[in-house]
Write a protein that holds these residues in place. Structure first.
Motif, PDB file in Angstrom:
ATOM      1  N   ARG A  50       0.859  -1.185   0.000  1.00 34.59           N
ATOM      2  CA  ARG A  50       0.000   0.000   0.000  1.00 34.59           C
ATOM      3  C   ARG A  50       0.892   1.231   0.000  1.00 34.59           C
ATOM      4  O   ARG A  50       1.648   1.464   0.948  1.00 34.59           O
ATOM      5  CB  ARG A  50      -0.907  -0.014   1.227  1.00 34.59           C
ATOM      6  CG  ARG A  50      -1.986   1.055   1.184  1.00 34.59           C
ATOM      7  CD  ARG A  50      -2.982   0.854   2.315  1.00 34.59           C
ATOM      8  NE  ARG A  50      -4.051   1.819   2.254  1.00 34.59           N
ATOM      9  CZ  ARG A  50      -5.067   1.846   3.094  1.00 34.59           C
ATOM     10  NH1 ARG A  50      -5.141   0.938   4.070  1.00 34.59           N
ATOM     11  NH2 ARG A  50      -6.015   2.754   2.976  1.00 34.59           N
ATOM     12  N   LEU A  51       0.821   1.987  -1.079  1.00 32.50           N
ATOM     13  CA  LEU A  51       1.743   3.105  -1.265  1.00 32.50           C
ATOM     14  C   LEU A  51       1.118   4.419  -0.802  1.00 32.50           C
ATOM     15  O   LEU A  51      -0.046   4.692  -1.097  1.00 32.50           O
ATOM     16  CB  LEU A  51       2.115   3.231  -2.747  1.00 32.50           C
ATOM     17  CG  LEU A  51       2.794   2.009  -3.379  1.00 32.50           C
ATOM     18  CD1 LEU A  51       3.009   2.262  -4.854  1.00 32.50           C
ATOM     19  CD2 LEU A  51       4.110   1.701  -2.688  1.00 32.50           C
ATOM     20  N   PRO A  52       1.901   5.259  -0.113  1.00 29.92           N
ATOM     21  CA  PRO A  52       1.433   6.619   0.160  1.00 29.92           C
ATOM     22  C   PRO A  52       1.246   7.377  -1.153  1.00 29.92           C
ATOM     23  O   PRO A  52       1.890   7.049  -2.166  1.00 29.92           O
ATOM     24  CB  PRO A  52       2.580   7.229   0.991  1.00 29.92           C
ATOM     25  CG  PRO A  52       3.384   6.074   1.482  1.00 29.92           C
ATOM     26  CD  PRO A  52       3.224   4.993   0.456  1.00 29.92           C
ATOM     27  N   PRO A  53       0.376   8.376  -1.192  1.00 35.62           N
ATOM     28  CA  PRO A  53       0.112   9.087  -2.450  1.00 35.62           C
ATOM     29  C   PRO A  53       1.370   9.651  -3.107  1.00 35.62           C
ATOM     30  O   PRO A  53       1.527   9.572  -4.325  1.00 35.62           O
ATOM     31  CB  PRO A  53      -0.844  10.214  -2.019  1.00 35.62           C
ATOM     32  CG  PRO A  53      -1.498   9.703  -0.773  1.00 35.62           C
ATOM     33  CD  PRO A  53      -0.484   8.854  -0.091  1.00 35.62           C
ATOM     34  N   GLU A  54       2.294  10.232  -2.301  1.00 34.36           N
ATOM     35  CA  GLU A  54       3.504  10.820  -2.877  1.00 34.36           C
ATOM     36  C   GLU A  54       4.376   9.748  -3.518  1.00 34.36           C
ATOM     37  O   GLU A  54       4.905   9.929  -4.622  1.00 34.36           O
ATOM     38  CB  GLU A  54       4.296  11.573  -1.810  1.00 34.36           C
ATOM     39  CG  GLU A  54       3.585  12.770  -1.200  1.00 34.36           C
ATOM     40  CD  GLU A  54       2.600  12.369  -0.113  1.00 34.36           C
ATOM     41  OE1 GLU A  54       2.516  11.158   0.190  1.00 34.36           O
ATOM     42  OE2 GLU A  54       1.902  13.258   0.408  1.00 34.36           O
ATOM     43  N   THR A  55       4.532   8.606  -2.813  1.00 32.31           N
ATOM     44  CA  THR A  55       5.347   7.522  -3.353  1.00 32.31           C
ATOM     45  C   THR A  55       4.687   6.902  -4.583  1.00 32.31           C
ATOM     46  O   THR A  55       5.351   6.564  -5.563  1.00 32.31           O
ATOM     47  CB  THR A  55       5.566   6.449  -2.279  1.00 32.31           C
ATOM     48  OG1 THR A  55       6.159   7.047  -1.122  1.00 32.31           O
ATOM     49  CG2 THR A  55       6.462   5.343  -2.791  1.00 32.31           C
ATOM     50  N   ASP A  56       3.357   6.760  -4.553  1.00 34.49           N
ATOM     51  CA  ASP A  56       2.625   6.220  -5.689  1.00 34.49           C
ATOM     52  C   ASP A  56       2.837   7.075  -6.931  1.00 34.49           C
ATOM     53  O   ASP A  56       3.104   6.560  -8.024  1.00 34.49           O
ATOM     54  CB  ASP A  56       1.142   6.149  -5.327  1.00 34.49           C
ATOM     55  CG  ASP A  56       0.321   5.445  -6.400  1.00 34.49           C
ATOM     56  OD1 ASP A  56       0.752   4.386  -6.891  1.00 34.49           O
ATOM     57  OD2 ASP A  56      -0.752   5.976  -6.755  1.00 34.49           O
ATOM     58  N   ALA A  57       2.754   8.408  -6.755  1.00 33.84           N
ATOM     59  CA  ALA A  57       2.957   9.311  -7.888  1.00 33.84           C
ATOM     60  C   ALA A  57       4.396   9.249  -8.380  1.00 33.84           C
ATOM     61  O   ALA A  57       4.657   9.233  -9.589  1.00 33.84           O
ATOM     62  CB  ALA A  57       2.598  10.742  -7.482  1.00 33.84           C
ATOM     63  N   LEU A  58       5.355   9.171  -7.452  1.00 33.27           N
ATOM     64  CA  LEU A  58       6.767   9.130  -7.840  1.00 33.27           C
ATOM     65  C   LEU A  58       7.093   7.865  -8.618  1.00 33.27           C
ATOM     66  O   LEU A  58       7.751   7.920  -9.671  1.00 33.27           O
ATOM     67  CB  LEU A  58       7.637   9.222  -6.587  1.00 33.27           C
ATOM     68  CG  LEU A  58       9.150   9.149  -6.805  1.00 33.27           C
ATOM     69  CD1 LEU A  58       9.617  10.286  -7.695  1.00 33.27           C
ATOM     70  CD2 LEU A  58       9.883   9.183  -5.469  1.00 33.27           C
ATOM     71  N   LEU A  59       6.637   6.716  -8.144  1.00 33.70           N
ATOM     72  CA  LEU A  59       6.899   5.472  -8.860  1.00 33.70           C
ATOM     73  C   LEU A  59       6.168   5.440 -10.202  1.00 33.70           C
ATOM     74  O   LEU A  59       6.665   4.851 -11.174  1.00 33.70           O
ATOM     75  CB  LEU A  59       6.489   4.277  -7.996  1.00 33.70           C
ATOM     76  CG  LEU A  59       7.305   4.076  -6.707  1.00 33.70           C
ATOM     77  CD1 LEU A  59       6.801   2.872  -5.941  1.00 33.70           C
ATOM     78  CD2 LEU A  59       8.788   3.933  -7.025  1.00 33.70           C
ATOM     79  N   GLY A  60       4.998   6.077 -10.248  1.00 34.96           N
ATOM     80  CA  GLY A  60       4.306   6.200 -11.526  1.00 34.96           C
ATOM     81  C   GLY A  60       5.133   6.974 -12.536  1.00 34.96           C
ATOM     82  O   GLY A  60       5.253   6.596 -13.706  1.00 34.96           O
ATOM     83  N   TRP A  61       5.754   8.091 -12.069  1.00 36.92           N
ATOM     84  CA  TRP A  61       6.620   8.866 -12.959  1.00 36.92           C
ATOM     85  C   TRP A  61       7.814   8.022 -13.404  1.00 36.92           C
ATOM     86  O   TRP A  61       8.262   8.112 -14.558  1.00 36.92           O
ATOM     87  CB  TRP A  61       7.121  10.123 -12.256  1.00 36.92           C
ATOM     88  CG  TRP A  61       6.155  11.252 -12.212  1.00 36.92           C
ATOM     89  CD1 TRP A  61       5.636  11.849 -11.109  1.00 36.92           C
ATOM     90  CD2 TRP A  61       5.586  11.938 -13.331  1.00 36.92           C
ATOM     91  NE1 TRP A  61       4.772  12.863 -11.459  1.00 36.92           N
ATOM     92  CE2 TRP A  61       4.726  12.944 -12.819  1.00 36.92           C
ATOM     93  CE3 TRP A  61       5.715  11.813 -14.704  1.00 36.92           C
ATOM     94  CZ2 TRP A  61       4.002  13.804 -13.633  1.00 36.92           C
ATOM     95  CZ3 TRP A  61       4.990  12.676 -15.522  1.00 36.92           C
ATOM     96  CH2 TRP A  61       4.149  13.647 -14.980  1.00 36.92           C
ATOM     97  N   ALA A  62       8.354   7.212 -12.474  1.00 35.00           N
ATOM     98  CA  ALA A  62       9.505   6.387 -12.830  1.00 35.00           C
ATOM     99  C   ALA A  62       9.132   5.382 -13.928  1.00 35.00           C
ATOM    100  O   ALA A  62       9.903   5.166 -14.874  1.00 35.00           O
ATOM    101  CB  ALA A  62      10.018   5.666 -11.583  1.00 35.00           C
ATOM    102  N   VAL A  63       7.955   4.761 -13.814  1.00 43.00           N
ATOM    103  CA  VAL A  63       7.505   3.832 -14.859  1.00 43.00           C
ATOM    104  C   VAL A  63       7.336   4.558 -16.182  1.00 43.00           C
ATOM    105  O   VAL A  63       7.769   4.089 -17.244  1.00 43.00           O
ATOM    106  CB  VAL A  63       6.182   3.150 -14.437  1.00 43.00           C
ATOM    107  CG1 VAL A  63       5.562   2.398 -15.612  1.00 43.00           C
ATOM    108  CG2 VAL A  63       6.424   2.205 -13.270  1.00 43.00           C
ATOM    109  N   ARG A  64       6.722   5.726 -16.118  1.00 47.64           N
ATOM    110  CA  ARG A  64       6.494   6.501 -17.353  1.00 47.64           C
ATOM    111  C   ARG A  64       7.824   6.846 -18.023  1.00 47.64           C
ATOM    112  O   ARG A  64       7.988   6.648 -19.233  1.00 47.64           O
ATOM    113  CB  ARG A  64       5.722   7.779 -17.011  1.00 47.64           C
ATOM    114  CG  ARG A  64       5.547   8.730 -18.195  1.00 47.64           C
ATOM    115  CD  ARG A  64       4.853  10.005 -17.731  1.00 47.64           C
ATOM    116  NE  ARG A  64       3.437   9.749 -17.476  1.00 47.64           N
ATOM    117  CZ  ARG A  64       2.458  10.201 -18.241  1.00 47.64           C
ATOM    118  NH1 ARG A  64       2.723  10.922 -19.308  1.00 47.64           N
ATOM    119  NH2 ARG A  64       1.207   9.954 -17.941  1.00 47.64           N
TER     120      ARG A  64
END
Length: 352
Positions: free
Chosen positions: A263-277
């Motif tokens: 379960r990811l915190p919102p900030e970490t979720d957004a950061l890892l999303g950017w990394a995938v992108r």
């Protein structure tokens, strides 16, 4: 722009009227010889006005030239004529408190207080203490006021600098967001446009579907740019993984995803999303790969790895996208590693 009103010399100049007490003694004939007393009191008045004016316009000259002259003339006059000439020391203390900052000013005030005690020693203990206290307080009040004004000025300048830094960081954030959003989206549109070109001669229906995808991606890009303008940071890891699966399939690259149930915190979720992108964008643009693997594991810290079987590069060059991602990751207390010896490998590690 907000300005801070600085103290003015006018409120300090008025204390030159204290020379009226020594002048009264000169007129009454108590100070002899008058030919020396009159030039002395005139010099004290002139040096006081000069020192207090320079204290607000050229403090370096005030402390190096004007104030030392005032102290020498004032102390010498007070010791020579005594009596009401102790008010000359009061004026000198006011000028000292106005011109000299920090501990040095306090030491000078204590020295002037000692001189005032010596000048009035023959007037009795009560008057001597009253004179010394008056000289000290007269210098202490402007010294405190000027210190406060300096502090207010420094805080105001610091606030302005922080505002400038905040604006600069926001511009940098916005440029990174636009690069990340549009760089990925345009790469996807190029891939789909190539698919349209390949399919158009023999499969018009499939080409139309790819063209519709281009339209949808364009609309989505417009929405993301608008969201970035309002401070939106990313779509999150799940959304980016789904988008990666579609765009890699269109580019003929198979994708394998392995993620832990975290379960990811919102900030970490957004950061890892950017990394995938950003990682998928590099795979599409540069790797010529046939397969790609994205892994998310939790080993005390969250580790996201993107690996392909493409040509890679011995020393991968970080452009705007990877450079901006590195800044984001390090700002979150994480690490980013890029390797290209055997395919492209992007590894992002962030605190859990």
């Amino acid at each position: 722009m907000e300005t801070v009103k600085t103290p003015e010399a006018t409120g300090i100049h008025i204390w030159v009227l204290l020379t009226g007490f020594p002048i009264a003694e000169i007129i009454s004939g108590r100070n002899q010889p008058p030919w020396l007393a009159w030039p002395a009191i005139a010099a004290v008045a002139a040096l006081y006005l000069w020192t207090t004016r320079l204290a607000f316009t050229d403090r370096a000259r005030a402390t190096r030239i004007a104030l030392p002259l005032l102290i020498v003339v004032g102390v010498a006059s007070a010791l020579a004529f005594q009596g009401a000439w102790s008010f000359v020391l009061t004026m000198t203390a006011i000028a000292t408190g106005t011109a000299v900052r920090a501990a040095r000013g306090m030491l000078l005030l204590l020295a002037l207080t000692a001189v005032a005690l010596a000048v009035t020693a023959d007037l009795g203990l009560l008057l001597m203490m009253f004179s010394g206290w008056g000289v000290f307080i007269a210098g202490l009040i402007p010294w405190i006021i000027v210190q406060l004004w300096d502090t207010i000025h420094e805080l105001t300048e610091t606030r302005k600098e922080l505002a400038r830094v905040a604006v600069s960081e926001e511009r940098l954030r916005f440029s990174r967001d636009l690069h990340d959003l549009l760089g990925h989206t345009l790469s996807v549109m190029v891939v789909k446009a190539e698919a349209v070109r390949r399919l158009a001669p023999g499969d018009g229906e499939a080409a139309a579907r790819q063209a519709a995808d281009i339209e949808q991606i364009g609309r989505q890009a417009l929405a993301e740019v608008r969201a970035a303008v309002t401070g939106y940071r990313g779509r999150g890891l799940d959304a980016e993984l789904a988008a990666a699966r579609d765009v890699l399939a269109d580019a003929g690259i198979s994708l394998r995803v392995q993620t832990s149930a975290v379960r990811l915190p919102p900030e970490t979720d957004a950061l890892l999303g950017w990394a995938v992108r950003e990682g998928v964008t590099n795979v599409i643009r540069h790797s010529a790969a046939r397969s790609c693997q994205i892994t998310l594991s939790d080993t005390g810290g969250l580790e996201l790895e993107i690996l392909d079987d493409g040509r890679g590069a011995p020393e991968p060059v970080e452009g705007n996208g990877l450079g901006g991602l590195r800044e984001r990751v390090e700002a979150a207390g994480g690490r980013l590693a890029v390797a290209g010896s055997s395919g492209f490998r992007l590894r992002v590690t962030v605190p859990a």
